[in-house]
Design an enzyme around this catalytic site. Sequence first.
Site, PDB file in Angstrom:
ATOM      1  N   CYS A 116     -12.707 -17.912   7.628  1.00  0.00           N
ATOM      2  CA  CYS A 116     -13.394 -17.637   6.358  1.00  0.00           C
ATOM      3  C   CYS A 116     -13.822 -18.914   5.638  1.00  0.00           C
ATOM      4  O   CYS A 116     -14.568 -18.853   4.663  1.00  0.00           O
ATOM      5  CB  CYS A 116     -12.509 -16.789   5.456  1.00  0.00           C
ATOM      6  SG  CYS A 116     -12.056 -15.234   6.225  1.00  0.00           S
ATOM      7  N   HIS A 258     -15.122 -17.488  -1.534  1.00  0.00           N
ATOM      8  CA  HIS A 258     -15.012 -16.551  -0.419  1.00  0.00           C
ATOM      9  C   HIS A 258     -14.518 -15.214  -0.979  1.00  0.00           C
ATOM     10  O   HIS A 258     -13.561 -15.176  -1.762  1.00  0.00           O
ATOM     11  CB  HIS A 258     -14.041 -17.110   0.621  1.00  0.00           C
ATOM     12  CG  HIS A 258     -13.613 -16.093   1.612  1.00  0.00           C
ATOM     13  ND1 HIS A 258     -14.514 -15.286   2.270  1.00  0.00           N
ATOM     14  CD2 HIS A 258     -12.378 -15.720   2.045  1.00  0.00           C
ATOM     15  CE1 HIS A 258     -13.852 -14.467   3.061  1.00  0.00           C
ATOM     16  NE2 HIS A 258     -12.561 -14.703   2.941  1.00  0.00           N
ATOM     17  N   ASN A 288     -14.791  -8.134   2.465  1.00  0.00           N
ATOM     18  CA  ASN A 288     -14.615  -9.506   2.938  1.00  0.00           C
ATOM     19  C   ASN A 288     -15.386  -9.664   4.256  1.00  0.00           C
ATOM     20  O   ASN A 288     -14.989  -9.115   5.275  1.00  0.00           O
ATOM     21  CB  ASN A 288     -13.112  -9.740   3.137  1.00  0.00           C
ATOM     22  CG  ASN A 288     -12.793 -11.108   3.708  1.00  0.00           C
ATOM     23  OD1 ASN A 288     -13.664 -11.824   4.179  1.00  0.00           O
ATOM     24  ND2 ASN A 288     -11.524 -11.470   3.659  1.00  0.00           N
TER      25      ASN A 288
HETATM   26  O1  UT7 Z   1     -10.335 -13.740   4.283  1.00  0.00           O
HETATM   27  C1  UT7 Z   1      -9.176 -14.417   4.624  1.00  0.00           C
HETATM   28  C2  UT7 Z   1      -8.319 -14.605   3.461  1.00  0.00           C
HETATM   29  N1  UT7 Z   1      -7.615 -13.368   3.155  1.00  0.00           N
HETATM   30  C3  UT7 Z   1      -7.093 -13.193   1.958  1.00  0.00           C
HETATM   31  O2  UT7 Z   1      -7.257 -14.029   1.092  1.00  0.00           O
HETATM   32  C4  UT7 Z   1      -6.253 -11.976   1.709  1.00  0.00           C
HETATM   33  C5  UT7 Z   1      -5.151 -12.330   0.750  1.00  0.00           C
HETATM   34  N2  UT7 Z   1      -4.258 -11.192   0.476  1.00  0.00           N
HETATM   35  C6  UT7 Z   1      -4.632 -10.151  -0.279  1.00  0.00           C
HETATM   36  O3  UT7 Z   1      -5.768 -10.075  -0.726  1.00  0.00           O
HETATM   37  C7  UT7 Z   1      -3.593  -9.108  -0.618  1.00  0.00           C
HETATM   38  O4  UT7 Z   1      -2.323  -9.585  -0.263  1.00  0.00           O
HETATM   39  C8  UT7 Z   1      -3.837  -7.734   0.083  1.00  0.00           C
HETATM   40  C9  UT7 Z   1      -5.058  -7.056  -0.537  1.00  0.00           C
HETATM   41  C10 UT7 Z   1      -4.053  -7.937   1.567  1.00  0.00           C
HETATM   42  C11 UT7 Z   1      -2.644  -6.825  -0.119  1.00  0.00           C
HETATM   43  O5  UT7 Z   1      -2.403  -6.647  -1.521  1.00  0.00           O
HETATM   44  P1  UT7 Z   1      -0.941  -6.856  -2.123  1.00  0.00           P
HETATM   45  O6  UT7 Z   1      -1.008  -6.508  -3.538  1.00  0.00           O
HETATM   46  O7  UT7 Z   1      -0.494  -8.232  -1.738  1.00  0.00           O
HETATM   47  O8  UT7 Z   1      -0.131  -5.750  -1.357  1.00  0.00           O
HETATM   48  P2  UT7 Z   1       1.150  -5.930  -0.445  1.00  0.00           P
HETATM   49  O9  UT7 Z   1       0.776  -6.481   0.894  1.00  0.00           O
HETATM   50  O10 UT7 Z   1       2.191  -6.651  -1.235  1.00  0.00           O
HETATM   51  O11 UT7 Z   1       1.581  -4.434  -0.263  1.00  0.00           O
HETATM   52  C12 UT7 Z   1       2.038  -3.641  -1.369  1.00  0.00           C
HETATM   53  C13 UT7 Z   1       2.248  -2.234  -0.875  1.00  0.00           C
HETATM   54  C14 UT7 Z   1       3.056  -2.156   0.403  1.00  0.00           C
HETATM   55  O12 UT7 Z   1       3.919  -1.025   0.324  1.00  0.00           O
HETATM   56  P3  UT7 Z   1       5.447  -1.211  -0.046  1.00  0.00           P
HETATM   57  O13 UT7 Z   1       6.010  -2.125   1.023  1.00  0.00           O
HETATM   58  O14 UT7 Z   1       5.465  -1.842  -1.404  1.00  0.00           O
HETATM   59  O15 UT7 Z   1       5.947   0.197   0.021  1.00  0.00           O
HETATM   60  C15 UT7 Z   1       2.014  -1.907   1.465  1.00  0.00           C
HETATM   61  O16 UT7 Z   1       2.516  -1.208   2.578  1.00  0.00           O
HETATM   62  O17 UT7 Z   1       1.001  -1.630  -0.590  1.00  0.00           O
HETATM   63  C16 UT7 Z   1       1.019  -1.063   0.725  1.00  0.00           C
HETATM   64  N3  UT7 Z   1      -0.325  -1.122   1.294  1.00  0.00           N
HETATM   65  C17 UT7 Z   1      -1.217  -0.154   1.107  1.00  0.00           C
HETATM   66  N4  UT7 Z   1      -1.161   1.005   0.443  1.00  0.00           N
HETATM   67  C18 UT7 Z   1      -2.273   1.757   0.433  1.00  0.00           C
HETATM   68  C19 UT7 Z   1      -0.880  -2.117   2.032  1.00  0.00           C
HETATM   69  N5  UT7 Z   1      -2.137  -1.789   2.347  1.00  0.00           N
HETATM   70  C20 UT7 Z   1      -2.370  -0.586   1.783  1.00  0.00           C
HETATM   71  C21 UT7 Z   1      -3.488   0.243   1.741  1.00  0.00           C
HETATM   72  N6  UT7 Z   1      -3.415   1.413   1.054  1.00  0.00           N
HETATM   73  N7  UT7 Z   1      -4.652  -0.060   2.345  1.00  0.00           N
END
Ligand code: UT7
Length: 333
Positions: A116, A258, A288
């Site tokens: 990215c 990005h 993205n």
């Molecule tokens: O392009 C390359 C660079 N990439 C990035 O910069 C991405 C950086 N990371 C992010 O943008 C975020 O971390 C994400 C959008 C990927 C995830 O958001 P988050 O607020 O960090 O969520 P999380 O990974 O901490 O997950 C929170 C909860 C989890 O459930 P539990 O363990 O709390 O029960 C996940 O399983 O959300 C759950 N979860 C979802 N729920 C519904 C993860 N993905 C989903 C989903 N729908 N699609």
Amino acid sequence: MNALGAKIAITGCGSSIPPQVITNDDLSRLVDTSDEWIQTRTGIGRRHLASPDTSLSDISAQAAQEAITMAGLTPRDIDLIILATSTPDDLFGSAAKVQHLLGASNAVAFDLTAACSGFVFALITAAQFIRTGVYQRVVVIGADILSRWMDWSDRNTCVLFGDGAGAVVCQATLREDCLLGFDMYSDGKQHHSLNLSYKGQQKTLKEKVNISQGSYHPITMNGREVYRFAVVKVPEVIERALVRAGISSEEIDWLILHQANQRIIHAVAQRLDIPSEKVIANLEECGNTSAASIPIALDEAVRDGRIKMGDIIASSGFGAGLTWGAVIFRWGI
Ligand code: UT7
């Protein structure tokens, strides 16, 4: 013009976004997710996906042609094409195919891989060729079709990414140098955080001669780790690029990051004291798009008249590697 010390103008931009769309509601029928979760955690509403008969080379060439036309040039005027992508049609590279599709018969073309961060790294690379006086007219393309490398049953990743291509033309100029400052980094210690990696199985060719045979496996990401990295490193790298440019953050007209997550964009803008009116984002529409996200957002804002001739843009790419970089440039002189 001094051969060493040629100045750079960014004179054209273009983009190509596949027409097929998949919304958050559509995704909620494929995996356990919801429009509400995706909107609030990422800012993404929908994403455009390449059809099976669309190649990375096709969309790259379309974006490049638009940029070349805006710059008032023809493909035969181009000396160099740099294609930033992690998803070439061919592992040997797709840039030469793009050169052929464009009819850029006087150019040399190569691929550059920095996930990215690819577009920012490629723009900085292009600038070095212009500064040394080697090439005068360079096309920089950021393009990715990550839908081909997604695990469509993994809700952690499949809701985030879309496909597309964006491009700019950089030219040597006798006027002001518009690439005002840049900085770039990589940290392989965090390589495990975001991968699209090769996995193979041992194959024995003869006694004591073993090789590996396999293929690339879908994207895996530790979202939280990448998020934490981005909100710390992106403001830092932009601040360093601003110092090199000799300007303050108040002088920035537009921030184009990005497009990974609206919350990351918001946190970085806040940290740099850049008001939301100066932030360009198109996550809602495109998700993205990896190396394509910055030039697509740039192209949209140039064509709708938000970005005007002479505006100062701060841009930062970040992602797998991990890699990150920033570039401060003036649009279109
Ligand atoms: O392009 C390359 C660079 N990439 C990035 O910069 C991405 C950086 N990371 C992010 O943008 C975020 O971390 C994400 C959008 C990927 C995830 O958001 P988050 O607020 O960090 O969520 P999380 O990974 O901490 O997950 C929170 C909860 C989890 O459930 P539990 O363990 O709390 O029960 C996940 O399983 O959300 C759950 N979860 C979802 N729920 C519904 C993860 N993905 C989903 C989903 N729908 N699609």
